[in-house]
Write an enzyme that holds these catalytic residues in place. Sequence first.
Site, PDB file in Angstrom:
ATOM      1  N   ASP A 201      42.330  -6.011  -3.115  1.00  0.00           N
ATOM      2  CA  ASP A 201      42.893  -6.075  -4.464  1.00  0.00           C
ATOM      3  C   ASP A 201      44.399  -5.826  -4.516  1.00  0.00           C
ATOM      4  O   ASP A 201      44.954  -5.708  -5.593  1.00  0.00           O
ATOM      5  CB  ASP A 201      42.162  -5.096  -5.382  1.00  0.00           C
ATOM      6  CG  ASP A 201      42.361  -3.655  -4.947  1.00  0.00           C
ATOM      7  OD1 ASP A 201      42.839  -3.427  -3.810  1.00  0.00           O
ATOM      8  OD2 ASP A 201      42.059  -2.754  -5.737  1.00  0.00           O
ATOM      9  N   ASP A 291      37.919 -14.008 -12.704  1.00  0.00           N
ATOM     10  CA  ASP A 291      38.436 -14.133 -14.084  1.00  0.00           C
ATOM     11  C   ASP A 291      39.605 -15.095 -14.280  1.00  0.00           C
ATOM     12  O   ASP A 291      39.958 -15.388 -15.419  1.00  0.00           O
ATOM     13  CB  ASP A 291      38.903 -12.772 -14.660  1.00  0.00           C
ATOM     14  CG  ASP A 291      37.786 -11.773 -14.818  1.00  0.00           C
ATOM     15  OD1 ASP A 291      36.622 -12.143 -14.598  1.00  0.00           O
ATOM     16  OD2 ASP A 291      38.083 -10.624 -15.158  1.00  0.00           O
ATOM     17  N   HIS A 344      30.634 -15.883 -16.444  1.00  0.00           N
ATOM     18  CA  HIS A 344      29.232 -15.527 -16.680  1.00  0.00           C
ATOM     19  C   HIS A 344      28.778 -16.209 -17.952  1.00  0.00           C
ATOM     20  O   HIS A 344      29.583 -16.823 -18.654  1.00  0.00           O
ATOM     21  CB  HIS A 344      29.070 -14.007 -16.766  1.00  0.00           C
ATOM     22  CG  HIS A 344      29.993 -13.362 -17.766  1.00  0.00           C
ATOM     23  ND1 HIS A 344      29.699 -13.267 -19.091  1.00  0.00           N
ATOM     24  CD2 HIS A 344      31.227 -12.835 -17.614  1.00  0.00           C
ATOM     25  CE1 HIS A 344      30.695 -12.686 -19.723  1.00  0.00           C
ATOM     26  NE2 HIS A 344      31.659 -12.410 -18.844  1.00  0.00           N
ATOM     27  N   TRP A 347      30.474 -15.891 -21.306  1.00  0.00           N
ATOM     28  CA  TRP A 347      31.873 -16.291 -21.335  1.00  0.00           C
ATOM     29  C   TRP A 347      31.995 -17.816 -21.341  1.00  0.00           C
ATOM     30  O   TRP A 347      32.581 -18.413 -22.235  1.00  0.00           O
ATOM     31  CB  TRP A 347      32.595 -15.688 -20.114  1.00  0.00           C
ATOM     32  CG  TRP A 347      34.076 -15.844 -20.106  1.00  0.00           C
ATOM     33  CD1 TRP A 347      34.867 -16.472 -21.020  1.00  0.00           C
ATOM     34  CD2 TRP A 347      34.968 -15.321 -19.116  1.00  0.00           C
ATOM     35  NE1 TRP A 347      36.193 -16.378 -20.665  1.00  0.00           N
ATOM     36  CE2 TRP A 347      36.276 -15.679 -19.499  1.00  0.00           C
ATOM     37  CE3 TRP A 347      34.787 -14.591 -17.943  1.00  0.00           C
ATOM     38  CZ2 TRP A 347      37.399 -15.328 -18.745  1.00  0.00           C
ATOM     39  CZ3 TRP A 347      35.899 -14.240 -17.192  1.00  0.00           C
ATOM     40  CH2 TRP A 347      37.193 -14.601 -17.581  1.00  0.00           C
ATOM     41  N   ASN A 384      30.251  -8.071 -14.021  1.00  0.00           N
ATOM     42  CA  ASN A 384      29.826  -8.082 -15.423  1.00  0.00           C
ATOM     43  C   ASN A 384      28.389  -7.574 -15.553  1.00  0.00           C
ATOM     44  O   ASN A 384      27.802  -7.110 -14.578  1.00  0.00           O
ATOM     45  CB  ASN A 384      30.019  -9.474 -16.042  1.00  0.00           C
ATOM     46  CG  ASN A 384      30.228  -9.362 -17.541  1.00  0.00           C
ATOM     47  OD1 ASN A 384      29.281  -9.327 -18.312  1.00  0.00           O
ATOM     48  ND2 ASN A 384      31.490  -9.282 -17.973  1.00  0.00           N
ATOM     49  N   TRP A 482      32.709  -5.639 -21.645  1.00  0.00           N
ATOM     50  CA  TRP A 482      32.753  -5.761 -20.182  1.00  0.00           C
ATOM     51  C   TRP A 482      33.140  -4.496 -19.442  1.00  0.00           C
ATOM     52  O   TRP A 482      33.108  -4.460 -18.214  1.00  0.00           O
ATOM     53  CB  TRP A 482      33.739  -6.866 -19.787  1.00  0.00           C
ATOM     54  CG  TRP A 482      35.112  -6.659 -20.389  1.00  0.00           C
ATOM     55  CD1 TRP A 482      35.562  -7.176 -21.570  1.00  0.00           C
ATOM     56  CD2 TRP A 482      36.191  -5.887 -19.849  1.00  0.00           C
ATOM     57  NE1 TRP A 482      36.855  -6.775 -21.802  1.00  0.00           N
ATOM     58  CE2 TRP A 482      37.269  -5.985 -20.765  1.00  0.00           C
ATOM     59  CE3 TRP A 482      36.363  -5.131 -18.690  1.00  0.00           C
ATOM     60  CZ2 TRP A 482      38.505  -5.345 -20.557  1.00  0.00           C
ATOM     61  CZ3 TRP A 482      37.583  -4.491 -18.475  1.00  0.00           C
ATOM     62  CH2 TRP A 482      38.640  -4.604 -19.400  1.00  0.00           C
ATOM     63  N   GLU A 513      32.208   2.130  -9.085  1.00  0.00           N
ATOM     64  CA  GLU A 513      33.655   1.936  -9.217  1.00  0.00           C
ATOM     65  C   GLU A 513      33.953   1.492 -10.644  1.00  0.00           C
ATOM     66  O   GLU A 513      33.346   0.568 -11.176  1.00  0.00           O
ATOM     67  CB  GLU A 513      34.166   0.925  -8.187  1.00  0.00           C
ATOM     68  CG  GLU A 513      34.065   1.500  -6.778  1.00  0.00           C
ATOM     69  CD  GLU A 513      34.684   0.609  -5.707  1.00  0.00           C
ATOM     70  OE1 GLU A 513      35.345  -0.378  -6.048  1.00  0.00           O
ATOM     71  OE2 GLU A 513      34.505   0.936  -4.517  1.00  0.00           O
ATOM     72  N   ASP A 515      35.547   0.087 -14.170  1.00  0.00           N
ATOM     73  CA  ASP A 515      36.158  -1.175 -14.623  1.00  0.00           C
ATOM     74  C   ASP A 515      37.535  -0.947 -15.238  1.00  0.00           C
ATOM     75  O   ASP A 515      38.296  -1.912 -15.415  1.00  0.00           O
ATOM     76  CB  ASP A 515      35.281  -1.834 -15.687  1.00  0.00           C
ATOM     77  CG  ASP A 515      33.929  -2.242 -15.146  1.00  0.00           C
ATOM     78  OD1 ASP A 515      33.874  -2.774 -14.016  1.00  0.00           O
ATOM     79  OD2 ASP A 515      32.924  -2.031 -15.848  1.00  0.00           O
TER      80      ASP A 515
HETATM   81  C1  BGC Z   1      39.822  -3.340  -9.851  1.00  0.00           C
HETATM   82  C2  BGC Z   1      40.030  -3.307  -8.359  1.00  0.00           C
HETATM   83  C3  BGC Z   1      38.786  -2.782  -7.663  1.00  0.00           C
HETATM   84  C4  BGC Z   1      37.585  -3.586  -8.101  1.00  0.00           C
HETATM   85  C5  BGC Z   1      36.300  -3.092  -7.491  1.00  0.00           C
HETATM   86  C6  BGC Z   1      38.584  -4.104 -10.187  1.00  0.00           C
HETATM   87  O1  BGC Z   1      38.329  -4.023 -11.553  1.00  0.00           O
HETATM   88  O2  BGC Z   1      40.940  -3.881 -10.486  1.00  0.00           O
HETATM   89  O3  BGC Z   1      41.125  -2.491  -8.044  1.00  0.00           O
HETATM   90  O4  BGC Z   1      38.928  -2.851  -6.275  1.00  0.00           O
HETATM   91  O5  BGC Z   1      37.470  -3.567  -9.512  1.00  0.00           O
HETATM   92  O6  BGC Z   1      35.913  -1.872  -7.975  1.00  0.00           O
END
Ligand code: BGC
Length: 576
Positions: A201, A291, A344, A347, A384, A482, A513, A515
């Site tokens: 990323d 996206d 998705h 969208w 999503n 989202w 992780e 959003d």
């Molecule tokens: C973030 C990334 C991250 C990815 C996976 C994205 O929304 O911008 O930095 O690595 O999600 O969690």
Amino acid sequence: MRFRGKGVSAPSAVGAVLAMVAVPVVLGSSAEAAPGCKVEYTITNQWDTGFGATVTVTNLGDPISGGWTLSWDFSGNQQVQQGWNGTFGQQGTRVTVRDAGWNGSLGTGATVSPGFNGSHSGTNEKPAVFTLNGTTCTGSTVPTTTTSPTTTTTTPGPGGPKADNPYAGAAVYVNPEWSAKATAEPGGARIANQPTGVWLDRIAAIEGTSTSRGLRGHLDEALRQAAGKPLVVQLVIYNLPGRDCAALASNGELKADELPRYRAEYIDPIATILADPKYAALRVVTVIEIDSLPNLVTNVTPRPTATPQCDVMKANGNYVAGVGYALAKFGAIPNVYNYIDAGHHGWLGWDDNLGPSAALFAQAAKSSGSTLANVHGFIANTANYGALKEPYFTVNDSVGGASVRTSKWVDWNRYVDELSYAQAFRQEAIRAGFPAEVGMLIDTSRNGWGGTARPSGPGPSTTVDAYVNGGRTDRRIHLGNWCNQAGAGLGERPKAAPEAGIDAYVWIKPPGESDGASKEIPNTEGKGFDRMCDPAYTGNPRNQNNMSGALPDAPLSGHWFSAQFQELLKNAYPAL
Ligand code: BGC
């Protein structure tokens, strides 16, 4: 008027390092005793008037002991200037390389890598045909060895044709870093061995840091996990200039006009690593730029959902050119499989979005020197929450003569879940010119919608809204929401070839992780604060001014969010 999901010419400086592009030369091979060879011609660097290349030759036939001669024809005005690991000669376009004496013996499976620096002007096409001791090198689809005689792979072997479905018969890479975080959570060990996406990323993610491994670190670990068997590694390519133009939570490091940096500092270095013959036996799936292209369809003028930044990215063409460049670079690597992000159902599932999206994807796949053949498939629902299958209503149902499509939730969408959307998108893509073999992936990491709020049957047949709202398992406030959705659970576990047209269910967004942050958090990752991640936010045109439905106290996108992880475990469907 609909929602979002989540969702140049490079300065040809003298000596600038371009990606290594390996060109396999592959046709059938003959029986064991017959001669045979495989050649990979790799441009290791290139500048405006010159280039360097390595020609890796593998002897697939009987041992050669009396020396070898390799030859090819250049299609342009390339001229060898200085070579090594062989004695080079050139007459016109024909190049002949003889062994250097010390490397004149080539056992079966042995490899030799002569290389050279040369001059050129115009395009620098790679030669198409090579011969070794007069035999055309046609490659092989039988298990072959590249660097180590102990690493044997099954079809498709390194340099062999791409698998129709790379997930078929293959294990998938478990990211040890995500796995450790999952294990550290109460109950997390139950899913810690699941494969998840590796998100590249930012440029720094390629090299890695002291705390997180870089791309080579992941691929080396993948080789270890593969232990000689087929293994898929899932990489997310996510760093376009002006990234995340319809939202703020995942704005990235590259400014809208930094396409040259995207190519030279991001895509090229990744391609160089992926083309390393060391990794040839891995099946690398690249998820291309979440996206980005969908935003150019739905979130631009004159739509009411337009954002100024998406208008900029449409006007400057850098999403399209960047995606094309990535597809071209990665598609040239024999063991890399490109999947373009296809949003998705909530969208692109409307008629006025689906066709234009497939057309735009085709345009991107034909830009920057790419062709449609560089696209192996598409992925739906990345990061999503759209339900995989709505079990209690279909788009063809009606209540009292009113179609489900007229309900507030469905709002004229043509699809009510991700499986039906993905299968339909695939057909649309083929109509737009993509190869008939394209396959779909569906990100099922967080679309489970189990737990106590899950309906156990259809809603009441009083009104169409009561029917849909009572029966839908997707419990979001609005389909356009989202960010860190409250009530969501883990979805189907990753699985190869689960349904017609679907290459795999995958977990691309690593569960746990975030959003996006629920409030402003200063950071050096380029990430902004998007109010769609604030549980108190009352919405915008992209979710038709509904509450955001986001969990509170979320950290920056990509950062670990324990509360969300716990909720995903609790609401998993199928249950854990
Ligand atoms: C973030 C990334 C991250 C990815 C996976 C994205 O929304 O911008 O930095 O690595 O999600 O969690």
